[in-house]
Design an enzyme around this catalytic site. Structure first.
Site, PDB file in Angstrom:
ATOM      1  N   ASP A  88       0.826  -1.207   0.000  1.00  0.00           N
ATOM      2  CA  ASP A  88       0.000   0.000   0.000  1.00  0.00           C
ATOM      3  C   ASP A  88       0.862   1.260   0.000  1.00  0.00           C
ATOM      4  O   ASP A  88       0.349   2.378  -0.097  1.00  0.00           O
ATOM      5  CB  ASP A  88      -0.981   0.008   1.172  1.00  0.00           C
ATOM      6  CG  ASP A  88      -0.299  -0.067   2.534  1.00  0.00           C
ATOM      7  OD1 ASP A  88       0.943  -0.158   2.583  1.00  0.00           O
ATOM      8  OD2 ASP A  88      -1.023  -0.048   3.553  1.00  0.00           O
ATOM      9  N   SER A  89       2.186   1.075   0.058  1.00  0.00           N
ATOM     10  CA  SER A  89       3.109   2.198  -0.129  1.00  0.00           C
ATOM     11  C   SER A  89       2.946   2.809  -1.514  1.00  0.00           C
ATOM     12  O   SER A  89       3.426   3.921  -1.773  1.00  0.00           O
ATOM     13  CB  SER A  89       4.556   1.741   0.078  1.00  0.00           C
ATOM     14  OG  SER A  89       4.821   0.534  -0.625  1.00  0.00           O
ATOM     15  N   ASP A 127      -0.917  -6.253  -0.188  1.00  0.00           N
ATOM     16  CA  ASP A 127      -1.343  -5.582   1.035  1.00  0.00           C
ATOM     17  C   ASP A 127      -2.860  -5.412   1.057  1.00  0.00           C
ATOM     18  O   ASP A 127      -3.477  -5.071   0.037  1.00  0.00           O
ATOM     19  CB  ASP A 127      -0.703  -4.186   1.113  1.00  0.00           C
ATOM     20  CG  ASP A 127       0.427  -4.114   2.116  1.00  0.00           C
ATOM     21  OD1 ASP A 127       0.451  -4.941   3.053  1.00  0.00           O
ATOM     22  OD2 ASP A 127       1.285  -3.229   1.968  1.00  0.00           O
ATOM     23  N   GLU A 227       9.119  -3.621  11.184  1.00  0.00           N
ATOM     24  CA  GLU A 227       9.458  -2.325  10.606  1.00  0.00           C
ATOM     25  C   GLU A 227       9.890  -1.330  11.673  1.00  0.00           C
ATOM     26  O   GLU A 227       9.193  -1.118  12.672  1.00  0.00           O
ATOM     27  CB  GLU A 227       8.278  -1.750   9.821  1.00  0.00           C
ATOM     28  CG  GLU A 227       8.593  -0.400   9.177  1.00  0.00           C
ATOM     29  CD  GLU A 227       7.578   0.059   8.151  1.00  0.00           C
ATOM     30  OE1 GLU A 227       7.752   1.176   7.605  1.00  0.00           O
ATOM     31  OE2 GLU A 227       6.608  -0.675   7.888  1.00  0.00           O
TER      32      GLU A 227
END
Length: 357
Positions: A88-89, A127, A227
């Protein structure tokens, strides 16, 4: 029964052979051509969870890179990357938003389908975007099914480790869909986290990272992304889990690493983007500079008339056809167009003649 009676009465070997071939094609006859059992994994075929488990067991690092379209997927495929994450980045690096929150499921599915057409070898993970799995397990399963059926993915990734997210992950796994978890900095939760802030920097936060990773493993996740956590925290989580951890800004002690395609290639060299490029990202190239240079050269050559020249004007028309074309244009009353065509033909002939001599 009549078929077998005919087989016994076959008057010639040729006819008998023909009938036997028909027998072999019948679905109730077990034969290797019908089902030969599992085939040995071919390195050129799709990476599977079995391959990843084998790499993890051997201590071989797992490589993960994001991709959002056909060209980037082809590049990952050619490089032999293990996992292609349609993240989704894309909301930020493709659509230009400041966060990952705005991207919709329909937009993600477009990215997924494009990537699936280009990446034939990596395991494909899509995602689940923000707002598509928070309402309950039913919603999470329905959306995950769409990502596989409509997006062509092999697995899905979801963020967070709250009880509802753990329950959602378990429900999706029980529905027969492989799930990758994601803990530490979870960009979809920036409203709660107060921005893109690293996690695990104090005792309670560090313990939470490990506990959440364990809970996702218990829910059936095949891997967990860590992350923006300190390396000792990532090392502890990796040691505590029997599934692979994939680090991003989490140091070298994870089972594998993931980076965003645009970040590692240095695609965006504008000062604004350079300022927001994550500190943990190593740029293996400055592709953005190459693109900018190429675009500037293209603009200059179009402006000064040097492009396209003879080398890039490959489609020819003979002198006789040009004369006939000019006559037809004049009959149509398009004298100006005929003159333009004649001048163009003369110029091209002049430019090409030295090469022909």
């Amino acid at each position: 029964m009549a078929f077998f009676t005919n087989l016994c009465r076959a008057s010639s070997p040729t006819k008998a052979t023909f009938l036997l071939r028909q027998v072999r094609c019948m679905s109730n006859v077990p034969e290797n051509t019908v089902y030969g059992g599992p085939k040995p994994q071919n390195p050129n075929q799709r990476v599977t969870l079995i391959n990843l488990r084998q790499k993890h067991k051997k201590g071989e690092p797992i490589t993960v890179v994001t991709a959002y379209d056909y060209p980037s997927a082809v590049h990952l495929d050619t490089a032999g990357i293990d996992i292609c994450l349609v993240g989704d980045s894309a909301s930020m690096v493709v659509h230009g938003h400041d966060t990952t929150l705005p991207i919709s499921l329909d937009e993600m599915l477009v990215h997924c389908r494009a990537v699936a057409r280009g990446a034939k070898r990596p395991l494909l993970v899509g995602d689940l975007p923000f707002g598509t799995y928070e309402s309950g397990t039913g919603q999470a399963v329905d959306i995950a099914v769409r990502v596989l059926k409509e997006g062509g993915m092999d697995a899905i990734k979801l963020e967070g480790g709250s009880p509802s997210r753990i329950t959602a992950a378990r429900a999706v796994v029980e529905a027969g869909i492989a799930v990758m978890g994601h803990v530490g900095l979870t960009p979809q939760a920036i409203s709660v986290l107060g921005g893109f802030r690293p996690q695990g920097k104090n005792v309670s936060s560090a313990v939470k990272v490990v506990e959440t990773a364990l809970a996702l493993q218990e829910a059936g996740c095949f891997s967990v992304v860590l992350e923006c956590v300190p390396p000792p925290v990532a090392a502890a989580a990796t040691s505590a889990l029997w599934i692979p951890t994939i680090g991003i800004g989490a140091g070298p002690y994870c089972s594998g690493q993931v980076l965003v395609y645009h970040d590692l290639l240095g695609m965006l060299q504008h000062p604004h983007h350079a300022k927001v490029t994550p500190k943990f990202c190593k740029q293996y190239a400055r592709v953005g500079d190459v693109i900018n240079k190429a675009l500037s050269e293209y603009k200059e050559e179009v402006t000064n008339g040097s492009f396209p020249g003879p080398a890039h004007s490959p489609y020819k028309i003979s002198a006789a056809e040009v004369d006939g074309f000019l006559n037809e244009l004049q009959k149509m009353g398009l004298d100006k167009a005929a003159s333009a065509a004649a001048v163009a033909a003369e110029k091209l002939d002049t430019k090409e003649s030295p090469a022909n001599n």
